[in-house]
Design a protein around this motif. Structure first.
Motif, PDB file in Angstrom:
ATOM      1  N   UNK A   1      -9.881  24.619  15.829  1.00  0.00           N
ATOM      2  CA  UNK A   1      -9.175  25.229  14.972  1.00  0.00           C
ATOM      3  C   UNK A   1      -9.778  26.030  14.111  1.00  0.00           C
ATOM      4  N   UNK A   2      -9.787  25.741  13.072  1.00  0.00           N
ATOM      5  CA  UNK A   2     -10.347  26.734  11.772  1.00  0.00           C
ATOM      6  C   UNK A   2     -11.934  26.292  11.698  1.00  0.00           C
ATOM      7  N   UNK A   3     -12.578  27.295  10.699  1.00  0.00           N
ATOM      8  CA  UNK A   3     -14.190  27.104  10.766  1.00  0.00           C
ATOM      9  C   UNK A   3     -14.528  25.872  10.219  1.00  0.00           C
ATOM     10  N   UNK A   4     -13.696  25.041   9.343  1.00  0.00           N
ATOM     11  CA  UNK A   4     -14.092  23.862   8.823  1.00  0.00           C
ATOM     12  C   UNK A   4     -14.076  22.849   9.954  1.00  0.00           C
ATOM     13  N   UNK A   5     -13.443  22.837  10.763  1.00  0.00           N
ATOM     14  CA  UNK A   5     -13.382  22.046  12.037  1.00  0.00           C
ATOM     15  C   UNK A   5     -14.345  22.356  13.170  1.00  0.00           C
ATOM     16  N   UNK A   6     -15.345  23.140  12.592  1.00  0.00           N
ATOM     17  CA  UNK A   6     -16.296  23.613  13.678  1.00  0.00           C
ATOM     18  C   UNK A   6     -17.927  23.572  13.260  1.00  0.00           C
ATOM     19  N   UNK A   7     -18.683  23.025  14.021  1.00  0.00           N
ATOM     20  CA  UNK A   7     -20.255  23.098  13.765  1.00  0.00           C
ATOM     21  C   UNK A   7     -20.521  24.612  14.068  1.00  0.00           C
ATOM     22  N   UNK A   8     -20.945  25.385  13.152  1.00  0.00           N
ATOM     23  CA  UNK A   8     -21.311  26.587  13.656  1.00  0.00           C
ATOM     24  C   UNK A   8     -22.789  26.763  13.576  1.00  0.00           C
ATOM     25  N   UNK A   9     -23.378  27.310  14.727  1.00  0.00           N
ATOM     26  CA  UNK A   9     -24.933  27.351  14.728  1.00  0.00           C
ATOM     27  C   UNK A   9     -25.184  28.890  15.203  1.00  0.00           C
ATOM     28  N   UNK A  10     -25.951  29.492  14.236  1.00  0.00           N
ATOM     29  CA  UNK A  10     -26.382  30.966  14.382  1.00  0.00           C
ATOM     30  C   UNK A  10     -27.807  31.051  14.273  1.00  0.00           C
ATOM     31  N   UNK A  11     -28.337  31.790  15.529  1.00  0.00           N
ATOM     32  CA  UNK A  11     -29.683  32.069  15.735  1.00  0.00           C
ATOM     33  C   UNK A  11     -30.559  30.959  15.584  1.00  0.00           C
ATOM     34  N   UNK A  12     -30.401  30.066  16.547  1.00  0.00           N
ATOM     35  CA  UNK A  12     -31.076  28.681  16.789  1.00  0.00           C
ATOM     36  C   UNK A  12     -32.280  29.191  17.791  1.00  0.00           C
ATOM     37  N   UNK A  13     -33.496  28.829  17.427  1.00  0.00           N
ATOM     38  CA  UNK A  13     -34.594  29.244  18.073  1.00  0.00           C
ATOM     39  C   UNK A  13     -35.491  28.137  18.209  1.00  0.00           C
ATOM     40  N   UNK A  14     -35.205  26.923  18.139  1.00  0.00           N
ATOM     41  CA  UNK A  14     -36.232  25.808  18.436  1.00  0.00           C
ATOM     42  C   UNK A  14     -36.701  25.654  19.891  1.00  0.00           C
ATOM     43  N   UNK A  15     -37.918  25.432  19.823  1.00  0.00           N
ATOM     44  CA  UNK A  15     -38.532  25.468  21.308  1.00  0.00           C
ATOM     45  C   UNK A  15     -38.009  26.624  22.145  1.00  0.00           C
ATOM     46  N   UNK A  16     -37.477  26.670  23.168  1.00  0.00           N
ATOM     47  CA  UNK A  16     -37.138  27.710  24.071  1.00  0.00           C
ATOM     48  C   UNK A  16     -35.839  28.507  23.994  1.00  0.00           C
ATOM     49  N   UNK A  17     -35.145  28.040  22.841  1.00  0.00           N
ATOM     50  CA  UNK A  17     -33.896  28.628  22.598  1.00  0.00           C
ATOM     51  C   UNK A  17     -33.915  30.143  22.145  1.00  0.00           C
ATOM     52  N   UNK A  18     -32.971  30.815  22.551  1.00  0.00           N
ATOM     53  CA  UNK A  18     -33.400  32.336  22.226  1.00  0.00           C
ATOM     54  C   UNK A  18     -32.417  32.784  21.035  1.00  0.00           C
ATOM     55  N   UNK A  19     -32.381  32.266  19.816  1.00  0.00           N
ATOM     56  CA  UNK A  19     -31.568  32.707  19.144  1.00  0.00           C
ATOM     57  C   UNK A  19     -29.970  32.263  19.548  1.00  0.00           C
ATOM     58  N   UNK A  20     -29.885  31.267  19.733  1.00  0.00           N
ATOM     59  CA  UNK A  20     -28.645  30.753  20.269  1.00  0.00           C
ATOM     60  C   UNK A  20     -27.462  30.832  19.260  1.00  0.00           C
ATOM     61  N   UNK A  21     -26.128  31.590  19.377  1.00  0.00           N
ATOM     62  CA  UNK A  21     -25.044  31.259  18.707  1.00  0.00           C
ATOM     63  C   UNK A  21     -24.184  30.465  19.224  1.00  0.00           C
ATOM     64  N   UNK A  22     -23.766  29.392  18.630  1.00  0.00           N
ATOM     65  CA  UNK A  22     -22.355  28.597  19.375  1.00  0.00           C
ATOM     66  C   UNK A  22     -21.630  27.762  18.389  1.00  0.00           C
ATOM     67  N   UNK A  23     -20.189  27.677  18.835  1.00  0.00           N
ATOM     68  CA  UNK A  23     -19.412  26.927  17.927  1.00  0.00           C
ATOM     69  C   UNK A  23     -19.106  25.638  18.718  1.00  0.00           C
ATOM     70  N   UNK A  24     -19.168  24.515  17.706  1.00  0.00           N
ATOM     71  CA  UNK A  24     -18.811  23.063  18.598  1.00  0.00           C
ATOM     72  C   UNK A  24     -17.655  22.352  17.711  1.00  0.00           C
ATOM     73  N   UNK A  25     -16.589  22.240  18.364  1.00  0.00           N
ATOM     74  CA  UNK A  25     -15.578  21.357  17.684  1.00  0.00           C
ATOM     75  C   UNK A  25     -16.132  20.016  17.031  1.00  0.00           C
ATOM     76  N   UNK A  26     -15.579  19.818  15.958  1.00  0.00           N
ATOM     77  CA  UNK A  26     -15.855  18.570  15.194  1.00  0.00           C
ATOM     78  C   UNK A  26     -14.875  17.574  15.497  1.00  0.00           C
ATOM     79  N   UNK A  27     -14.736  16.223  15.442  1.00  0.00           N
ATOM     80  CA  UNK A  27     -13.947  15.302  15.921  1.00  0.00           C
ATOM     81  C   UNK A  27     -13.619  15.409  17.246  1.00  0.00           C
ATOM     82  N   UNK A  28     -14.462  15.825  18.207  1.00  0.00           N
ATOM     83  CA  UNK A  28     -14.238  15.805  19.696  1.00  0.00           C
ATOM     84  C   UNK A  28     -15.503  15.345  20.317  1.00  0.00           C
TER      85      UNK A  28
END
Length: 785
Positions: free
Chosen positions: A10-37
């Motif tokens: 839905x809107x931004x508040x219903x979404x976990x927003x990940x920007x530029x994740x680089x832990x271990x082998x992550x290559x600056x990952x951007x992803x939106x994950x729905x909350x309560x799902x």
């Protein structure tokens, strides 16, 4: 990146927003994950799933929660660094339900770990006859003590006045075994050599070297003659050496506590969970100690008073020893209006065990004996009845150790947590779980440096239509073999009665691939692990932790590092020890760790990358030496697959080939062993043992942690082992492995006392055609879909 419609985000508040994740082998990952799902994270082993879910989202949630505590509390907590991510928004408190074992506390049981035993104690304190006391009177962790002491009381005008009053605490602990349920008889000749002196190495307990502090505590205490053979000790000296109570002594100006060897060894080794001990310590304990049920409490851990109080003829010890399905039935007969809410809560908690596929356990089962999958499901019990909402639950392969029949129940539990308004994040490979996802995040396309990118986000229909590896394999099914191999002989098992086995006789074929299956708790592991290990040629390859410290890596564990150091030494005309971060080649600043550890409090510490060696762990001098253009740090940073191209011959190349064969080509040579999953540990052990021929390999759920595409590679590997003249026996639930077997042994029909029998022996084709077991039903559906 392929993507499907994300209308449910839905809107931004219903979404976990990940920007530029680089832990271990992550290559600056951007992803939106729905909350309560319910979101399932997929991808091959090593693609970055855990780095995104556990190493980024869950880690940041825990870090932020820790920072809300006062500073004086934070100093006692492990310090969590900020994940390597540019931005992480709208995360909620995370509850991590992983497959880590539940600890080595010998006093922890399934009942105490889930609070069900606490509710039982309250029930018996209210309804048990005769009445013996409060709930603590039924606790095997509370002793009965009496005495007198000064207490602060608030009476009349003299609030805060101190008075000396007598007190009595009535606990339920058995005084003989101190609530452990077992007693031990120690063979003193296994503790020391009577012909030797302390200085001469008389003590043979692991960790007691003659020049170490443990032995110096005896030899320099002033109580004993360090040069005198123990066999010549006087009665008083022997008593002090073996049994003296804790006494303050001073050694080289340092205050220390002297304690007899027997109580010291008892506390440090015998009172810990045996399965959690290091292998060499466990072997010593097995030699030196004979454990037996406590004769006073008959192994119940409880004193006579706690055992005497009963409800409908059942004591709390009887209730804790029942199979949980039987306990649920007994609770159905207990009815008392005065404690109706408590009884309802107990029935609900016990029903959760059954719903989650753990109805075969008992509350008195030591929590340290649970498998990783059982431990994870036991942890779930605490949350199923929780009133918390809008939290994030994070699961690591919750189907590990589950038969296809049990996976359906697990799915209902995951959906139930979501339907209460929670965000559920699941790292999983099983298509049955992927199918129920509201949202899928697929990482890849490969593993290690070949992964760390988002390949797809969207719903399951979109994943199926995508051109990702997961999408292509989602509906893939292994076929039954047109022809199976002929056995060369048999390993006979006769009268097996371990745990729930009912005097089982079975012949396990040799020279072929045999799969042992059945629902969780049916007796598969008891049959195989209880009867085959120890026989000539039997190699057990399981998922147990690999002994080692933070410096251990695939290169050290496989012995490959010795060959690599020798190659560097020969190429540069120097000693091999120079290329060890644990020896002469260590960085002087971090002593080879690659990080600087800073102690901030009593238990808290912070690790920061070492600037001097740039986290390599090696000194600048060592890094000047090269082999074919690479220094030692650069070689250890290679993946096994890359290293196989670098070392084209020699012993290192042979070991690397086996790592690739077992699907670990993405692991780097210098990766810390404590970062490996259970499945990765098992495949690493398999890679080492594959050098044997004519062996009997016993594998316990080798598909754990494997992507659908990797399962095909595993099947090919099992075929190669058999075709090379080995016998392979696999304890497994994965239907692809069942379908590929030459022979199936199905244990059941149910779990616990409802299992323990061989309900089918034959080929997979025979099971599908004629079988009526739970395994037959699911395998039939699998091969026909």
């Amino acid at each position: 990146m392929a993507a499907a419609s994300d209308d449910h985000i839905a809107d931004a508040h219903d979404t976990i927003r990940v920007r530029g994740a680089r832990a271990n082998n992550l290559t600056g990952v951007d992803v939106d994950i729905p909350k309560r799902r319910l979101t399932v994270f997929t991808g091959v082993s090593g693609s970055g799933k855990s780095s995104l879910v556990f190493g980024t989202i869950a880690a940041e949630s825990r870090r932020l929660i820790n920072e809300t505590y006062p500073t004086f509390i934070q100093q006692f907590m492990a310090q969590i660094g900020r994940p390597d991510v540019d931005a992480l928004e709208n995360i909620s408190p995370a509850i991590i339900v992983d497959q880590e074992r539940m600890g080595a506390n010998a006093r922890s049981t399934v009942g105490t770990a889930t609070d069900v035993h606490a509710m039982l104690r309250i029930l018996f304190s209210r309804l048990g006859q005769p009445f013996v006391g409060s709930p603590q009177a039924f606790s095997f962790n509370v002793p009965s003590v009496s005495g007198a002491g000064a207490v602060t009381i608030a009476v009349g005008k003299d609030k805060g006045k101190k008075e000396r009053r007598s007190f009595e605490i009535t606990g339920g602990m058995c005084p003989n075994c101190e609530g452990l349920g077992e007693v031990s008889d120690i063979d003193l000749d296994e503790l020391f050599d009577r012909s030797k002196s302390l200085a001469g190495g008389a003590i043979s307990v692991p960790g007691y070297s003659p020049d170490g502090w443990m032995v110096r505590g005896y030899s320099e205490s002033g109580l004993l003659d360090a040069e005198k053979p123990i066999g010549e000790y006087s009665e008083r000296e022997l008593q002090d050496f073996l049994y003296k109570e804790p006494t303050k002594v001073k050694i080289q100006g340092i205050n220390m506590t002297y304690e007899g060897l027997v109580p010291k060894v008892t506390k440090s080794m015998l009172q810990k969970d045996r399965d959690a001990l290091q292998p060499h310590v466990r072997a010593f304990v097995d030699r030196a100690v004979k454990f037996m049920p406590c004769p006073e409490c008959d192994g119940t851990r409880l004193n006579e008073g706690a055992r005497s109080s009963k409800i409908h003829g059942v004591s709390i010890a009887d209730a804790a020893a029942m199979q949980i399905t039987d306990l649920a039935a007994w609770l159905g007969t207990v009815d008392s209006p005065e404690v109706a809410p408590l009884i309802d809560a107990l029935r609900s908690a016990v029903s959760s065990f059954v719903d989650i596929g753990l109805g075969y356990l008992s509350l008195d089962r030591s929590s340290g004996t649970l498998s990783g999958g059982e431990a994870q499901r036991t942890k779930m019990i605490r949350h199923l009845g929780s009133s918390l909402t809008d939290v994030t639950y994070v699961f690591d392969e919750p189907t590990a150790g589950l038969h296809p029949h049990d996976i359906q129940r697990m799915n209902r539990l995951l959906e139930g947590l979501r339907d209460k308004g929670n965000t559920v994040l699941v790292v999983e490979h099983k298509p049955e779980v992927i199918e129920i996802a509201d949202h899928v995040v697929d990482l890849g396309p490969g593993a290690g440096r070949g992964g760390g990118r988002i390949g797809f986000t969207g719903d399951v229909a979109g994943l199926r239509a995508s051109d990702t590896l997961t999408g292509r394999h989602l509906d893939h099914r292994a076929r039954l073999k047109d022809a199976v191999r002929a056995r060369t002989g048999a390993l006979e098992i006769r009268g097996a009665d371990q745990h729930n086995l009912k005097n089982v006789d079975v012949d396990v074929p040799t020279g072929i691939l045999t799969v042992v299956t059945g629902v969780a708790g049916s007796g598969k592991s008891s049959l195989i692990h209880g009867n085959l290990p120890g026989r000539t040629g039997v190699i057990v390859v399981d998922q147990s932790p690999i002994t080692g410290n933070r410096r251990s890596s695939p290169a050290t564990y496989t012995g490959m590092l010795d060959a690599i150091r020798s190659a560097f030494a020969k190429a540069n005309g120097v000693k091999p020890a120079l290329f060890s971060a644990n020896s002469q080649g260590a960085c002087p600043a971090c002593t080879g760790l690659g990080v600087i550890v800073t102690k901030l409090g009593i238990t808290a510490s912070v690790e920061t990358p070492c600037d001097l060696c740039e986290s390599t762990g090696f000194s600048a001098e060592v890094l000047e030496y090269t082999l074919n253009g690479k220094n030692i740090a650069e070689v250890l940073a290679l993946s096994a697959a890359e290293a196989a191209e670098f070392f084209t011959s020699g012993p290192a190349r042979a070991t690397l080939g086996r790592l690739i064969d077992v699907g670990l080509g993405y692991l780097t040579l210098g990766q810390a062993l404590n970062t490996l999953s259970g499945g990765e540990r098992q495949r690493l052990k398999l890679a080492i043992s594959m050098a044997n021929t004519g062996a009997v390999y016993v594998l316990d759920e080798p598909t754990t942690g494997l992507h659908l595409a990797d399962v095909d590679n595993l099947l090919a590997l099992l075929d190669r082992l058999v075709d090379a003249g080995n016998t392979v026996i696999v304890i497994e639930h994965h239907q692809a492995v069942m379908a590929h077997a030459d022979w199936l042994i199905d244990i059941g029909p149910g779990a616990g006392h409802d299992g323990g029998r061989v309900v089918f022996e034959g080929t997979p084709a025979q099971l599908v055609a004629d079988g009526d077991t739970l395994t037959a039903q699911h395998l039939r559906r699998y091969v026909s879909s």
